[in-house]
Design a protein around this motif. Structure first.
Motif, short mmCIF file in Angstrom:
data_model
loop_
_atom_site.label_atom_id
_atom_site.label_comp_id
_atom_site.label_asym_id
_atom_site.label_seq_id
_atom_site.Cartn_x
_atom_site.Cartn_y
_atom_site.Cartn_z
N SER A 1 -25.51 -19.89 12.69
CA SER A 1 -24.10 -20.07 13.04
C SER A 1 -23.90 -19.89 14.53
N ARG A 2 -22.96 -20.63 15.09
CA ARG A 2 -22.68 -20.56 16.52
C ARG A 2 -21.48 -19.64 16.78
N ILE A 3 -21.59 -18.90 17.89
CA ILE A 3 -20.57 -17.93 18.25
C ILE A 3 -19.81 -18.41 19.48
N LEU A 4 -18.48 -18.41 19.40
CA LEU A 4 -17.61 -18.73 20.52
C LEU A 4 -16.94 -17.45 20.99
N SER A 5 -16.89 -17.27 22.30
CA SER A 5 -16.25 -16.09 22.88
C SER A 5 -15.51 -16.53 24.14
N PHE A 6 -14.34 -15.93 24.36
CA PHE A 6 -13.49 -16.33 25.48
C PHE A 6 -12.91 -15.10 26.17
N LEU B 1 -15.33 -30.56 21.82
CA LEU B 1 -14.27 -30.39 20.83
C LEU B 1 -14.27 -28.97 20.28
N ALA B 2 -15.45 -28.43 20.00
CA ALA B 2 -15.55 -27.09 19.43
C ALA B 2 -15.03 -26.05 20.40
N VAL B 3 -15.40 -26.13 21.66
CA VAL B 3 -14.97 -25.11 22.61
C VAL B 3 -13.46 -25.21 22.88
N ALA B 4 -12.93 -26.43 22.92
CA ALA B 4 -11.49 -26.60 23.14
C ALA B 4 -10.68 -26.10 21.95
N THR B 5 -11.14 -26.41 20.73
CA THR B 5 -10.43 -25.97 19.53
C THR B 5 -10.59 -24.47 19.33
N GLY B 6 -11.78 -23.94 19.63
CA GLY B 6 -11.99 -22.50 19.58
C GLY B 6 -11.08 -21.77 20.55
N TRP B 7 -10.91 -22.33 21.74
CA TRP B 7 -10.00 -21.75 22.74
C TRP B 7 -8.57 -21.74 22.22
N HIS B 8 -8.17 -22.82 21.57
CA HIS B 8 -6.83 -22.92 20.98
C HIS B 8 -6.61 -21.78 19.99
N LEU B 9 -7.55 -21.58 19.06
CA LEU B 9 -7.40 -20.54 18.06
C LEU B 9 -7.52 -19.14 18.65
#
Length: 287
Positions: free
Chosen positions: A23-28, A107-115
Motif C-alpha cells: 500500500s502507498r502512503i500519502l503525507s502532507f 491524480l492520487a497526490v491531488a486527491t489525497g491533498w483534497h481529503l
C-alpha cells in the motif's frame, strides 16, 4: 486531463481497509507532499517501508492511518510522516507535482491533498466544538455529541472560454504560482446557477458581457478542492477590457494560431484552449 488515467481506474468508494505491505502512503504538511522524484516520476513510500522503520525503533508505534482510495488494486492511505524519517523521501511543494508523471500518481497526490485538507479542517465540530469522529459507513466526520455530519468539501467553480470570432480571451493570474496563460475562472456563489457564475465572473474580472453560454465538460481539481465546470461563450458586444487587478495581471484576446501547446495535459483550462484552437483550424481548413 488529470482524471484521464484509462485503462487504469480510480476507485473512490468509501471502505474500511487495512494497509498491505505494498500500500502507498500519502503525507502532507505546509503545502507540501511527501514522495521521492526519480527522472520526473512521483514515487510514494510503501507501508512496508514505514512498518520496517518503526519495527527497528523500540517504543515507537506506527502513526495513525486512514484509507483514502485506490487506483486499480493499489490502495492509498493518509498518514503523518516526519520529514527526515525515510532516506530518499522528502516533502515537495504541491505545485511541483503538476510537471511529473505518471498521471495516476498526480491524480492520487491531488486527491489525497483534497481529503487531507478536509480532515485537517474538521477535527472539531463547527456547531458545538466537540471532537469529531470518523463515521463507520460513509466518508463523513460526525459529532458524537450533537450529531452534526460533515462531508468532504467540494467547491463548484467555472472555467470560461470567452470567444470572439477567431480569438479567445486569455488571462494571467495576479500573485499566484501559476504564471502561464489561463482563462476566466471563479467560484459559484450562493443562489446562482453555474451559467450565472459565468456571466458574473466575466463581468467582474474583465468588464465584458457574454452570450450563447454552452457547457463543455467538468473536472475534479483536488489542488483547490474544486469541481471545475467548463463553459464556452461568445462576446456579446465589443468594448474595452476593464481588468480586475486584484484577480488578474493580464487579459488579452489571443488568435487561435497563437495558442501554445499543452505539455502537462492535466487541466480543463488548457484543454479548452487547445479545443478552441483545433476547432478553428478545422473551420479554416488547416491541418
Amino acid at each position: 486531463m488529470i482524471q484521464d488515467i484509462l485503462p487504469k481506474k480510480f476507485h473512490n468508494e468509501f471502505a474500511h481497509k487495512e494497509p498491505s505491505t505494498d500500500s502507498r502512503i500519502l503525507s502532507f504538511r505546509d503545502g507540501k507532499a511527501f514522495y521521492q522524484e526519480k527522472e520526473g516520476e512521483i514515487q510514494f513510500i510503501s507501508f512496508g517501508r514505514i512498518k520496517t522503520f518503526f519495527q527497528t525503533r523500540e517504543g515507537q508505534s506506527i502513526p495513525k492511518y486512514i484509507y483514502l482510495f485506490s487506483v486499480e488494486t493499489q490502495d492509498y492511505f493518509l498518514m503523518d510522516i516526519a520529514e527526515d524519517m525515510i532516506d530518499g523521501y522528502e516533502y515537495h511543494r504541491m505545485f511541483e507535482t503538476r510537471r511529473l508523471h505518471p498521471k495516476e500518481n498526480v491524480l492520487a497526490v491531488a486527491t489525497g491533498w483534497h481529503l487531507y485538507g478536509w480532515y485537517r479542517d474538521n477535527r472539531y465540530c463547527g456547531r458545538c466544538a466537540h471532537k469529531m469522529v470518523h463515521d463507520e459507513n460513509l466518508r463523513m466526520m460526525k459529532c458524537p455529541d450533537c450529531g452534526n455530519m460533515v462531508f468532504p468539501k467540494i467547491a463548484p467553480a467555472v472555467i470560461v472560454g470567452v470567444t470572439n470570432g477567431d480569438r479567445i480571451l486569455m488571462t494571467k493570474y495576479a500573485d499566484r504560482e501559476y504564471k502561464k496563460y489561463a482563462l476566466i475562472a471563479g467560484f459559484t456563489e450562493i443562489g446562482e446557477t453555474a451559467e450565472q457564475t459565468v456571466e458574473r465572473e466575466v463581468m467582474e474580472e474583465v468588464g465584458l458581457s457574454v452570450q450563447n453560454i454552452r457547457y463543455y465538460k467538468s473536472q475534479p481539481w483536488g489542488y483547490d478542492s474544486n469541481l471545475l465546470m467548463g463553459y464556452f461563450c461568445d462576446l456579446a458586444r465589443e468594448r474595452e477590457i476593464h481588468l480586475d487587478e486584484t484577480e488578474l495581471s493580464l487579459a488579452e484576446w489571443v488568435d487561435y494560431r497563437d495558442i501554445p501547446d499543452d505539455p502537462e495535459g492535466l487541466s480543463l483550462t488548457r484543454e479548452m484552449m487547445i479545443t478552441f484552437r483545433e476547432q478553428k483550424k478545422k473551420e479554416h481548413g488547416e491541418q
